[in-house]
Scaffold this motif. Structure first.
Motif, mmCIF file in Angstrom:
data_model
loop_
_atom_site.group_PDB
_atom_site.id
_atom_site.type_symbol
_atom_site.label_atom_id
_atom_site.label_comp_id
_atom_site.label_asym_id
_atom_site.label_seq_id
_atom_site.Cartn_x
_atom_site.Cartn_y
_atom_site.Cartn_z
ATOM 1 N N ARG A 119 -46.507 77.769 -16.053
ATOM 2 C CA ARG A 119 -46.368 76.912 -17.233
ATOM 3 C C ARG A 119 -45.341 77.469 -18.213
ATOM 4 O O ARG A 119 -44.558 76.743 -18.819
ATOM 5 C CB ARG A 119 -47.734 76.808 -17.943
ATOM 6 C CG ARG A 119 -47.808 75.771 -19.041
ATOM 7 C CD ARG A 119 -47.629 76.331 -20.417
ATOM 8 N NE ARG A 119 -47.549 75.276 -21.415
ATOM 9 C CZ ARG A 119 -46.413 74.681 -21.757
ATOM 10 N NH1 ARG A 119 -45.281 75.011 -21.197
ATOM 11 N NH2 ARG A 119 -46.414 73.733 -22.676
ATOM 12 N N LEU A 120 -45.363 78.790 -18.297
ATOM 13 C CA LEU A 120 -44.451 79.537 -19.147
ATOM 14 C C LEU A 120 -43.007 79.096 -18.982
ATOM 15 O O LEU A 120 -42.262 78.988 -19.949
ATOM 16 C CB LEU A 120 -44.613 81.000 -18.734
ATOM 17 C CG LEU A 120 -43.625 82.031 -19.165
ATOM 18 C CD1 LEU A 120 -43.855 82.345 -20.626
ATOM 19 C CD2 LEU A 120 -43.839 83.301 -18.337
ATOM 20 N N ARG A 121 -42.591 78.872 -17.734
ATOM 21 C CA ARG A 121 -41.189 78.555 -17.497
ATOM 22 C C ARG A 121 -41.001 77.087 -17.094
ATOM 23 O O ARG A 121 -40.058 76.435 -17.516
ATOM 24 C CB ARG A 121 -40.633 79.452 -16.400
ATOM 25 C CG ARG A 121 -39.186 79.192 -16.174
ATOM 26 C CD ARG A 121 -38.445 80.316 -15.508
ATOM 27 N NE ARG A 121 -37.037 80.010 -15.614
ATOM 28 C CZ ARG A 121 -36.223 80.555 -16.484
ATOM 29 N NH1 ARG A 121 -36.664 81.472 -17.309
ATOM 30 N NH2 ARG A 121 -34.952 80.210 -16.523
ATOM 31 N N ALA A 203 -41.646 90.247 -23.231
ATOM 32 C CA ALA A 203 -40.658 89.488 -24.010
ATOM 33 C C ALA A 203 -39.243 89.867 -23.582
ATOM 34 O O ALA A 203 -38.370 89.007 -23.449
ATOM 35 C CB ALA A 203 -40.856 89.725 -25.502
ATOM 36 N N LEU A 206 -38.599 88.168 -20.394
ATOM 37 C CA LEU A 206 -38.426 86.715 -20.566
ATOM 38 C C LEU A 206 -37.119 86.380 -21.278
ATOM 39 O O LEU A 206 -36.567 85.291 -21.088
ATOM 40 C CB LEU A 206 -39.608 86.133 -21.351
ATOM 41 C CG LEU A 206 -40.926 86.122 -20.566
ATOM 42 C CD1 LEU A 206 -42.102 85.821 -21.488
ATOM 43 C CD2 LEU A 206 -40.870 85.104 -19.427
ATOM 44 N N ASN A 207 -36.638 87.296 -22.109
ATOM 45 C CA ASN A 207 -35.366 87.063 -22.792
ATOM 46 C C ASN A 207 -34.178 87.420 -21.909
ATOM 47 O O ASN A 207 -33.041 87.168 -22.277
ATOM 48 C CB ASN A 207 -35.302 87.878 -24.087
ATOM 49 C CG ASN A 207 -36.072 87.201 -25.209
ATOM 50 O OD1 ASN A 207 -36.356 86.017 -25.135
ATOM 51 N ND2 ASN A 207 -36.413 87.945 -26.235
ATOM 52 N N SER A 208 -34.440 88.042 -20.768
ATOM 53 C CA SER A 208 -33.349 88.408 -19.862
ATOM 54 C C SER A 208 -32.950 87.183 -19.052
ATOM 55 O O SER A 208 -33.704 86.217 -18.968
ATOM 56 C CB SER A 208 -33.819 89.507 -18.911
ATOM 57 O OG SER A 208 -34.598 88.929 -17.867
ATOM 58 N N PRO A 209 -31.766 87.224 -18.449
ATOM 59 C CA PRO A 209 -31.351 86.050 -17.660
ATOM 60 C C PRO A 209 -31.917 86.057 -16.244
ATOM 61 O O PRO A 209 -31.411 85.356 -15.391
ATOM 62 C CB PRO A 209 -29.817 86.188 -17.641
ATOM 63 C CG PRO A 209 -29.533 87.618 -17.868
ATOM 64 C CD PRO A 209 -30.699 88.214 -18.601
ATOM 65 N N GLU A 211 -34.745 85.001 -14.931
ATOM 66 C CA GLU A 211 -35.648 83.911 -14.531
ATOM 67 C C GLU A 211 -37.034 84.383 -14.130
ATOM 68 O O GLU A 211 -37.457 84.223 -12.985
ATOM 69 C CB GLU A 211 -35.036 83.106 -13.386
ATOM 70 C CG GLU A 211 -33.918 82.198 -13.823
ATOM 71 C CD GLU A 211 -33.471 81.298 -12.675
ATOM 72 O OE1 GLU A 211 -34.184 80.333 -12.392
ATOM 73 O OE2 GLU A 211 -32.434 81.599 -12.069
ATOM 74 N N CYS A 297 -54.451 80.458 -27.465
ATOM 75 C CA CYS A 297 -53.003 80.228 -27.359
ATOM 76 C C CYS A 297 -52.354 80.546 -28.696
ATOM 77 O O CYS A 297 -52.202 79.664 -29.539
ATOM 78 C CB CYS A 297 -52.700 78.787 -26.967
ATOM 79 S SG CYS A 297 -53.271 78.354 -25.322
ATOM 80 N N PRO A 298 -51.989 81.801 -28.928
ATOM 81 C CA PRO A 298 -51.367 82.177 -30.194
ATOM 82 C C PRO A 298 -49.838 82.123 -30.081
ATOM 83 O O PRO A 298 -49.299 81.877 -29.010
ATOM 84 C CB PRO A 298 -51.803 83.636 -30.355
ATOM 85 C CG PRO A 298 -51.816 84.152 -28.937
ATOM 86 C CD PRO A 298 -52.204 82.976 -28.051
ATOM 87 N N THR A 299 -49.156 82.356 -31.171
ATOM 88 C CA THR A 299 -47.735 82.668 -31.107
ATOM 89 C C THR A 299 -47.615 83.899 -30.198
ATOM 90 O O THR A 299 -48.284 84.902 -30.441
ATOM 91 C CB THR A 299 -47.230 83.002 -32.527
ATOM 92 O OG1 THR A 299 -47.437 81.852 -33.339
ATOM 93 C CG2 THR A 299 -45.760 83.367 -32.514
ATOM 94 N N PRO A 300 -46.796 83.831 -29.130
ATOM 95 C CA PRO A 300 -46.838 84.894 -28.115
ATOM 96 C C PRO A 300 -46.701 86.316 -28.662
ATOM 97 O O PRO A 300 -47.434 87.208 -28.250
ATOM 98 C CB PRO A 300 -45.663 84.537 -27.194
ATOM 99 C CG PRO A 300 -45.531 83.051 -27.307
ATOM 100 C CD PRO A 300 -45.902 82.714 -28.720
ATOM 101 N N SER A 301 -45.808 86.514 -29.625
ATOM 102 C CA SER A 301 -45.591 87.888 -30.103
ATOM 103 C C SER A 301 -46.798 88.430 -30.866
ATOM 104 O O SER A 301 -46.875 89.624 -31.137
ATOM 105 C CB SER A 301 -44.344 87.936 -31.000
ATOM 106 O OG SER A 301 -44.560 87.106 -32.127
ATOM 107 N N TRP A 323 -48.639 84.102 -19.719
ATOM 108 C CA TRP A 323 -47.582 83.392 -20.446
ATOM 109 C C TRP A 323 -46.880 84.313 -21.467
ATOM 110 O O TRP A 323 -46.580 83.901 -22.583
ATOM 111 C CB TRP A 323 -48.146 82.161 -21.181
ATOM 112 C CG TRP A 323 -48.788 81.149 -20.287
ATOM 113 C CD1 TRP A 323 -48.771 81.107 -18.922
ATOM 114 C CD2 TRP A 323 -49.544 79.991 -20.699
ATOM 115 N NE1 TRP A 323 -49.482 80.014 -18.466
ATOM 116 C CE2 TRP A 323 -49.959 79.320 -19.525
ATOM 117 C CE3 TRP A 323 -49.908 79.463 -21.944
ATOM 118 C CZ2 TRP A 323 -50.722 78.149 -19.564
ATOM 119 C CZ3 TRP A 323 -50.667 78.309 -21.978
ATOM 120 C CH2 TRP A 323 -51.060 77.654 -20.798
#
Ligand SMILES: Cc1cc2nc3c(=O)[nH]c(=O)nc-3n(C[C@H](O)[C@H](O)[C@H](O)COP(=O)(O)OP(=O)(O)OC[C@H]3O[C@@H](n4cnc5c(N)ncnc54)[C@H](O)[C@@H]3O)c2cc1C
Ligand SMILES: Cc1cc2nc3c(=O)[nH]c(=O)nc-3n(C[C@H](O)[C@H](O)[C@H](O)COP(=O)(O)OP(=O)(O)OC[C@H]3O[C@@H](n4cnc5c(N)ncnc54)[C@H](O)[C@@H]3O)c2cc1C
Lengths: 406, 496
Positions: A119-121, A203, A206-209, A211, A297-301, A323
């Protein structure tokens, strides 16, 4: 109390029209693997839609599948797999979590908008519903959306229908978008990170390219419950990042991700499938003893500080993260959670972290006594009630399943 | 021409009073009532339809938006929200008796949140400005309408806009995670946020794509994605549109989801090449641009696979971009295709139907045949990977009868799309343009159900009326329950 088992859309509409005219409430079930999910209801009759089954059309080259909603998920998965495709939102199997048996259906998954780790992506179940037919609480048959992958003709009613828990309309046909299956997968497992460091590492991934299509963290206690040796064996916390795609690409990205995040153990395709299926099924929290399970389901950080607040509030709190922190599963001893399932303290913990807490697994008595879904802001709740009236003015479809009066 | 609702004489008679009241809410230059200045707002990208508003209001704060809406609700005044006015379906077409609410002053990015991969923006921020705000961090906002330098994120939310990359990365609805919405009643509500999924009804999902009819968006939170490590574009020429269409189905059927997959026909290629000099092959009947992204090994493999499928389908030429500069050049022609076509014809009318991919070749042939029937040319440039067509019907509004013929041609194309199993609009919205074709896809009951959703947000029907629905809704009538008697109609229904 009767159970109605219509065999097609017309009979479904006739049943609902009758119930509407009589003002009789219906519980919609397709068999009931998720009957223990949401608020318990006291309805007069049962509308069993499990006979509305079967594939209507499946065109792999169009990435479009149309089924009747009682079609079993396992059968759909097999049909898609035969064509090298899948449902990208990775519908999870919560049967053990909810203590139910039987087969899940696509209708139930869509009605509850349930999605797994990808779901995350890839997006949630709601993002894959292209169109549907349904019977509203007036007993009218209606449809929305279409059978093509891109469509903005009229309001996006599919989003509303997904996650409405059957309180707006009874689905009689669903069209979903399918996705090519990745050729292979691999999981990087980082050992021994504390929660805060793990969420930060996820994080970065997930911020890396590269995938990343799964990003989870299991503290030591829940990691030990995994059936996958490489996860359970280390007696330490495990942080997991999944990569999927063609073999050469997966290998290259795994190297790149390891260079970014530090040394990791690599799980192959079979172990990867096994461990992410476990995570979707919330298996790491299915411990012994009587427990209640929350889905936060919070703000992820903010995930790690949310878990910290829950641990401070309950001695028995046990968590794991999916997630990338956007999903925190929390288990509490039923005794410590007490009459409200811990709702007051859990919701106090998530307040200010932007998000919501849902009580997923708990005895009926607790789910009847406490709001299962996060109470909404007054204006939003009012609007939701008006929306419900526009679909089901007599409140005969799953009344009270989402919240009192809805 | 499609008729807009009859203006309310009582409201028109009170114009001066309404303007004065609005000036107390939005002081100074923010309320425009002089005819010369109002003409700037008289149309959007659907230029065939023009109507200056009764008054234009350009609020500068959310509190002003709320106050304006509350005033309009209390006084029965209609409101048409507007972003950059690039809508191609007439979504922002003003009403003679309505307030045009321009959101252009809301042009600040409020927050870039790297840890949660999201950006919080005011609704008047342009689509491209969001990507520019995070570019330095290796991130981007995926939906990229060709109008991205001008169109606003608020407009994108209202239209659920797409772009060349939505085949792989989704439309606006798949990339927006939160909005703040001012309702016509003057309430400010939040839907979604930085977290995943809704608890309760997914009203965020219903607001996206609602064409300015459910509320005014005052803030948007979007998900941004890491840029893929590499990308290459292929220019593939075909001797026939059927070959290009078959190639699309072949690529998707093989399990390859390109970052983008577009087709332009000969007329569109000629126009774009003359405008941008992208090096397009002028001899091809159809040109396909395919973008493949990922790491180098993956891109190499995908390029080889797509080339092979293209050759099987009769490709006559195939070029791969050798540098980032060249990749962008390949796209430049595509992204400028509408204005390029605008250079070869005084006016054009852009259609937006989606069809099953397998029908691409057949539908394009049929459109070609219709050019003769309607005596107008049509250029095709479209999101082939999604089956989302953009036939551009060329006409000259100054020639008597041409606009009517263009509209008739356009309607025929859209009916054809629906006939082959497709839909009226893939990304531009229904607006005014396709309003009266809604019954080709939906029954009266289907449309009534959609309007009941509208009634929950705007029972008075004051927000952007005359768009999307062929008939104005009367909420009281729609909510009435027609009770048909109490007997169970089929006693033989199995029960147990
Ligand atoms: C032992 C056993 C054997 C079975 N064998 C078969 C079989 O061979 N073939 C077969 O087809 N079925 C069979 N069934 C039924 C099938 O298992 C059920 O369809 C399934 O268990 C229930 O689906 P679910 O758990 O996904 O949804 P549920 O738990 O039933 O429903 C989840 C939620 O979705 C809502 N919902 C469900 N359907 C709709 C809908 N159509 N529209 C709107 N809301 C909806 C519900 O009201 C509820 O809120 C069997 C069931 C059992 C127990
Ligand atoms: C050359 C050209 C190329 C294009 N290419 C594409 C493309 O590739 N893909 C695509 O999808 N579209 C494309 N479009 C169409 C258009 O750009 C999009 O629909 C865009 O999202 C409109 O944004 P806007 O800010 O111009 O909105 P407007 O045109 O000002 O308004 C559009 C609609 O949004 C409503 N609205 C605007 N702001 C708000 C708000 N804050 N709150 C509530 N409602 C609001 C209006 O009432 C109206 O209904 C193109 C247009 C042009 C002219």
């Amino acid at each position: 109390m009767s159970t109605f088992t219509p065999s097609d859309a017309r009979e479904t509409a006739e049943t609902v029209a009758w119930a509407a005219a009589e003002g009789r409430a219906l519980e919609i079930v397709a068999g009931g693997t998720k009957r223990g999910l949401g608020r318990p209801m006291t309805t007069e009759h049962v509308l069993d839609v499990s006979r509305l089954a079967g594939v209507v059309t499946y065109e792999p080259a169009e990435l479009v599948l149309t089924v009747r909603p009682g079609e079993r998920l396992a059968a759909i998965a097999a049909a898609l797999e035969a064509e090298g495709q899948m449902l990208a939102f990775e519908p999870p199997d919560w049967r053990q979590l909810l203590g139910s048996s039987g087969e899940q259906t696509l209708g139930g998954i869509v009605a509850c908008n349930l999605s797994g780790p990808r779901r995350l992506r890839a997006g949630a179940a709601r993002d894959f519903v292209l169109g549907f037919s349904a019977v509203n609480g007036f007993g009218e048959t209606w449809k929305a959306g279409g059978k093509v992958v891109k469509n903005v003709t009229g309001y996006d009613m599919a989003k509303l229908q997904a996650g409405a828990y059957g309180t707006l309309s009874v689905l009689t046909e669903i069209t979903v978008k399918t996705t090519p299956r990745p050729a292979t997968s691999c999981t990087l497992a980082l050992a021994g990170l504390d929660d805060e460091a793990a969420i930060a590492a996820l994080a970065r991934g997930l911020n890396s390219p590269f995938e990343v299509t799964g990003a989870a963290h299991l503290p030591a206690r829940s990691a030990r419950r995994s059936g996958v040796g490489a996860v359970a064996g280390g007696a330490a916390a495990v942080t997991l990042l999944r990569l999927e795609g063609p073999p050469a690409s997966v290998a290259w990205r795994a190297d790149a991700l390891e260079a970014l995040l530090g040394r990791a153990v690599r799980l192959g395709d079979a172990e990867t499938r096994a461990v992410w299926r476990e995570l979707g099924a919330v298996a790491p929290l299915l411990g012994p003893g009587r427990r209640v399970v929350w889905r936060l389901c919070p703000t992820p950080s903010r995930a790690a500080s949310l878990a910290g607040a829950c641990r401070a509030a309950f001695d028995s709190a046990e968590v794991f993260y999916d997630w990338g922190g956007g999903l925190v599963w929390l288990a509490l001893d039923q005794a410590e959670a007490a009459d409200d399932g811990g709702a007051a303290r859990v919701r106090a913990a998530i307040a200010g972290m932007g998000g919501h807490a849902t009580l997923i697994a708990a005895p009926d008595s607790i789910r009847a006594a406490t709001p299962v879904f996060q109470p909404e802001e007054r204006g939003v709740a009012l609007l939701g009630a008006r929306v419900k009236r526009g679909f089901d003015p007599r409140a005969i479809l799953n009344p009270g399943r989402l919240r009192e009066g809805l | 021409m499609i008729a807009m609702p009859e203006p309310d004489r009582a409201v028109l008679a009170r114009r001066a009073e309404i303007v004065a009241a609005l000036r107390t809410i939005v002081p100074g230059e923010g309320v425009i009532d002089r005819a010369a200045e109002l003409s700037a707002f008289e149309c959007d990208g659907l230029t065939a339809y023009r109507q200056p508003p009764m008054v234009a209001v350009l609020p500068g704060t959310t509190a002003q938006v709320v106050e304006v809406l509350r005033y309009c609700a209390m006084n029965g005044v209609k409101v048409v929200p507007r972003g950059a006015g690039t809508s191609l379906s007439g979504g922002a077409l003003p009403l003679a008796d309505g307030v045009l609410l321009g959101m252009g002053k809301f042009n600040r990015i409020r927050e870039v949140d790297v840890a949660n991969r999201c950006v919080v923006a005011e609704p008047g921020v342009t689509n491209l400005a969001i990507t520019q705000a995070v570019e330095g961090l290796g991130l981007y906002y995926a939906p990229d309408p060709s109008s991205q330098i001008a169109c606003t994120i608020g407009g994108n939310v209202a239209e659920n806009s797409g772009g060349v990359h939505c085949l792989k990365y989704g439309l606006t609805t798949n990339n927006v995670i939160g909005v703040e919405l001012a309702t016509i009643e003057g309430e400010l509500l939040r839907f979604g946020g930085k977290h995943f999924d809704a608890s309760g009804y997914d009203l965020l999902g219903a607001i996206i794509g609602s064409e300015g009819m459910l509320g005014v968006v005052t803030e948007v939170t979007v998900r941004v994605l890491p840029k893929p490590p590499g990308a290459r574009a292929l220019l593939i020429g075909f001797a026939s549109v059927e070959g290009a269409g078959a190639c699309v189905a072949g690529v998707i059927g093989a399990g390859v989801i390109p970052g983008g997959m577009e087709i332009m026909d000969k007329l569109a290629v000629e126009a774009a090449e003359a405008f941008v000099h992208a090096g397009y092959p002028l001899d091809a009947a159809a040109l396909m641009i395919v973008e493949l992204d990922g790491c180098e090994a993956e891109v190499d493999a995908l390029v080889a696979e797509v080339e092979a499928i293209a050759l099987e389908n009769g490709a006559t030429s195939c070029r791969s971009s050798r540098s980032e500069r060249e990749r962008l050049l390949f796209w430049a022609g595509r992204k400028a295709a509408f204005p390029a076509v605008g250079r070869i014809s005084p006016d054009y009318y852009c259609m937006d139907g989606t069809i099953p991919r397998r029908e691409i070749g057949r539908v394009l042939r049929r459109i070609e045949a219709m050019e003769g029937e309607y005596g107008l040319r049509c250029a095709n440039v479209f999101h082939a990977g999604d089956g989302n067509l953009h036939p551009l019907v060329l006409y000259d509004a100054n020639k008597p009868g041409e606009l009517d013929r263009a509209e008739a041609f356009g309607s025929a194309i859209l009916r054809l799309c629906v006939d082959v199993g497709g839909v009226l609009t893939g990304e531009h919205g229904v607006g005014v343009e396709k309003r009266d074709l809604m019954d080709t896809m939906f029954t009266e009951i289907d449309l009534a159900q959609q309007q009941r959703l509208k009634c929950a947000f705007d029972a008075g029907g004051l927000l952007n009326p005359g768009k999307v629905f062929p008939q104005l809704c009367r909420c009281a009538e729609l909510g009435r329950m027609h009770v048909s008697g109490g007997a169970l109609p089929f006693p033989d229904l199995p029960r147990f």
